[in-house]
Design an enzyme around this catalytic site. Structure first.
Site, mmCIF file in Angstrom:
data_model
loop_
_atom_site.group_PDB
_atom_site.id
_atom_site.type_symbol
_atom_site.label_atom_id
_atom_site.label_comp_id
_atom_site.label_asym_id
_atom_site.label_seq_id
_atom_site.Cartn_x
_atom_site.Cartn_y
_atom_site.Cartn_z
ATOM 1 N N VAL A 139 55.698 48.974 99.429
ATOM 2 C CA VAL A 139 55.383 48.894 98.007
ATOM 3 C C VAL A 139 55.917 50.166 97.351
ATOM 4 C CG1 VAL A 139 53.447 48.920 96.374
ATOM 5 C CG2 VAL A 139 53.298 47.526 98.458
ATOM 6 N N TYR A 175 50.182 53.200 113.580
ATOM 7 C CA TYR A 175 49.971 52.389 112.369
ATOM 8 C C TYR A 175 49.865 50.910 112.739
ATOM 9 C CZ TYR A 175 50.535 51.183 107.370
ATOM 10 O OH TYR A 175 50.364 50.708 106.085
ATOM 11 N N ASP A 216 37.560 58.217 96.517
ATOM 12 C CA ASP A 216 38.661 58.797 97.307
ATOM 13 C C ASP A 216 38.131 60.081 97.939
ATOM 14 O OD1 ASP A 216 41.397 59.890 98.128
ATOM 15 O OD2 ASP A 216 42.021 58.088 97.060
HETATM 16 N N1 LIG Z 1 52.630 51.740 100.153
HETATM 17 C C1 LIG Z 1 53.063 50.816 100.983
HETATM 18 O O1 LIG Z 1 54.264 50.575 101.099
HETATM 19 C C2 LIG Z 1 52.060 50.021 101.795
HETATM 20 C C3 LIG Z 1 52.516 48.873 102.457
HETATM 21 C C4 LIG Z 1 51.605 48.136 103.203
HETATM 22 C C5 LIG Z 1 50.288 48.545 103.288
HETATM 23 N N2 LIG Z 1 49.885 49.662 102.644
HETATM 24 C C6 LIG Z 1 48.488 50.047 102.766
HETATM 25 O O2 LIG Z 1 47.918 50.099 101.495
HETATM 26 C C7 LIG Z 1 46.867 51.053 101.458
HETATM 27 C C8 LIG Z 1 47.080 51.982 100.268
HETATM 28 O O3 LIG Z 1 48.341 52.607 100.414
HETATM 29 P P1 LIG Z 1 49.062 53.395 99.236
HETATM 30 O O4 LIG Z 1 50.465 53.008 99.218
HETATM 31 O O5 LIG Z 1 48.278 53.280 97.977
HETATM 32 O O6 LIG Z 1 48.976 54.862 99.833
HETATM 33 P P2 LIG Z 1 48.692 56.244 99.102
HETATM 34 O O7 LIG Z 1 49.081 57.296 100.076
HETATM 35 O O8 LIG Z 1 49.313 56.251 97.737
HETATM 36 O O9 LIG Z 1 47.108 56.202 98.899
HETATM 37 C C9 LIG Z 1 46.206 56.260 99.978
HETATM 38 C C10 LIG Z 1 44.916 56.866 99.460
HETATM 39 O O10 LIG Z 1 43.993 56.927 100.554
HETATM 40 C C11 LIG Z 1 43.307 58.147 100.460
HETATM 41 N N3 LIG Z 1 42.758 58.536 101.747
HETATM 42 C C12 LIG Z 1 43.418 59.010 102.846
HETATM 43 N N4 LIG Z 1 42.538 59.304 103.809
HETATM 44 C C13 LIG Z 1 41.304 59.011 103.327
HETATM 45 C C14 LIG Z 1 39.983 59.113 103.849
HETATM 46 N N5 LIG Z 1 39.740 59.583 105.073
HETATM 47 N N6 LIG Z 1 38.945 58.704 103.067
HETATM 48 C C15 LIG Z 1 39.174 58.239 101.808
HETATM 49 N N7 LIG Z 1 40.396 58.151 101.249
HETATM 50 C C16 LIG Z 1 41.444 58.530 102.019
HETATM 51 C C17 LIG Z 1 44.336 59.159 99.939
HETATM 52 O O11 LIG Z 1 43.701 60.289 99.364
HETATM 53 C C18 LIG Z 1 45.109 58.309 98.946
HETATM 54 O O12 LIG Z 1 44.579 58.414 97.641
HETATM 55 C C19 LIG Z 1 46.896 51.757 102.810
HETATM 56 O O13 LIG Z 1 45.901 51.208 103.653
HETATM 57 C C20 LIG Z 1 48.274 51.439 103.348
HETATM 58 O O14 LIG Z 1 48.310 51.443 104.745
HETATM 59 C C21 LIG Z 1 50.736 50.412 101.895
#
Ligand SMILES: NC(=O)c1ccc[n+]([C@@H]2O[C@H](COP(=O)([O-])OP(=O)(O)OC[C@H]3O[C@@H](n4cnc5c(N)ncnc54)[C@H](O)[C@@H]3O)[C@@H](O)[C@H]2O)c1
Length: 241
Positions: free
Chosen positions: A175, A140, A37
């Site tokens: 999620v 997005y 991360d």
């Molecule tokens: N949470 C949802 O509802 C949801 C739904 C569909 C898709 N997603 C996708 O799932 C993935 C994870 O989402 P999440 O819910 O765990 O989000 P989150 O915000 O909990 O976690 C995202 C992580 O990415 C890290 N991050 C951000 N920029 C970064 C960079 N430049 N380099 C390395 N790490 C970086 C952050 O530090 C964080 O730990 C994402 O790609 C998101 O688009 C999430």
């Protein structure tokens, strides 16, 4: 639960909601999960900013030195910006595209030399927002839509290799976790926003991080050996209508 015994899998965004569940699921499936991360620390093995090519070069070289192999990559790092095309400033557009699309491109590109040695599997964490549009998701939508087609190109390249490298995208609806809490918190009427999120989904609930993680583990495993280039919705039926 699919079996990943002996495999080494790199996860980006591993401190996040889905990333944390993923690392736990990969370890339960008997693989070595390398958690990365933005900053190293509790539970994070390597600092890796997915937008920094030098970070990818350094981390992949370290994996080669320590493990001598890489069997899987999950590109889970991602950010969201809630704004229409009119309200999205150019810096935000660039930031979202950079993390969600450039980051996955760099991950696929730099992990390929190790993945293709023994064959492997890449999972890109996309979104239902890579399949359907939202009025307030301009950057997005573009980033996740791009990620789906990048996935297909990587899959077709990897299919020409022997042993093959597979590449698929998982497309979750909302999620439970930090991203959703932030969306609800910043809504004009948080209670109504929360109810709307659930009501939009035919199964009437949000997804769980462990459900997304288990699908990723399946795609990383040899049980999914004939699946490549796919967008797999995990969305409670959201994109069925
Ligand atoms: N949470 C949802 O509802 C949801 C739904 C569909 C898709 N997603 C996708 O799932 C993935 C994870 O989402 P999440 O819910 O765990 O989000 P989150 O915000 O909990 O976690 C995202 C992580 O990415 C890290 N991050 C951000 N920029 C970064 C960079 N430049 N380099 C390395 N790490 C970086 C952050 O530090 C964080 O730990 C994402 O790609 C998101 O688009 C999430």
């Amino acid at each position: 639960m699919a079996d990943l015994t002996g495999k080494v899998v790199l996860v980006t965004g591993a401190a996040g909601t889905i990333g944390t569940a993923l690392v736990a699921a990969i370890r339960r499936a008997a693989a070595t999960a390398l958690a990365t991360d933005l900053t190293s620390g509790k539970g994070i093995d390597h600092a890796l900013d997915v937008t920094a090519e030098a970070d990818w070069v350094r981390v992949i070289a370290e994996i080669e030195r320590r493990h001598g192999r890489l069997d899987g990559l999950v590109n889970a790092a991602g950010i969201v910006a809630l704004a229409s095309v009119e309200d999205t400033d150019f810096a935000t557009w660039r930031r979202v595209l950079s993390v969600n699309l450039d980051g996955a491109f760099l991950g696929c590109k730099h992990s390929f030399p190790l993945l293709k040695r023994n064959g492997g599997s890449i999972v890109n964490v996309s979104s239902v927002s890579g399949l359907v549009g939202g009025h307030n998701l301009a950057a997005y939508n573009a980033s996740k839509g791009g990620l789906s087609l990048l996935t297909k190109s990587v899959a077709l390249h990897g299919a020409r290799l022997q042993p093959p490298v597979r590449c698929n995208a998982v497309c979750p609806a909302f999620v439970e976790g930090a991203m959703v809490e932030e969306i609800v918190r910043t809504a004009r009427n948080p209670e109504a926003a929360r109810q709307r999120l659930d009501a939009d989904i035919p199964l009437r609930r949000l997804g769980r991080p462990d459900e997304v993680a288990d699908l990723c583990v399946y795609l990383l495993s040899d049980e999914s050996a004939f699946i490549t280039g796919a967008d797999l919705p995990i969305d409670g039926g959201l994109t069925a209508r």
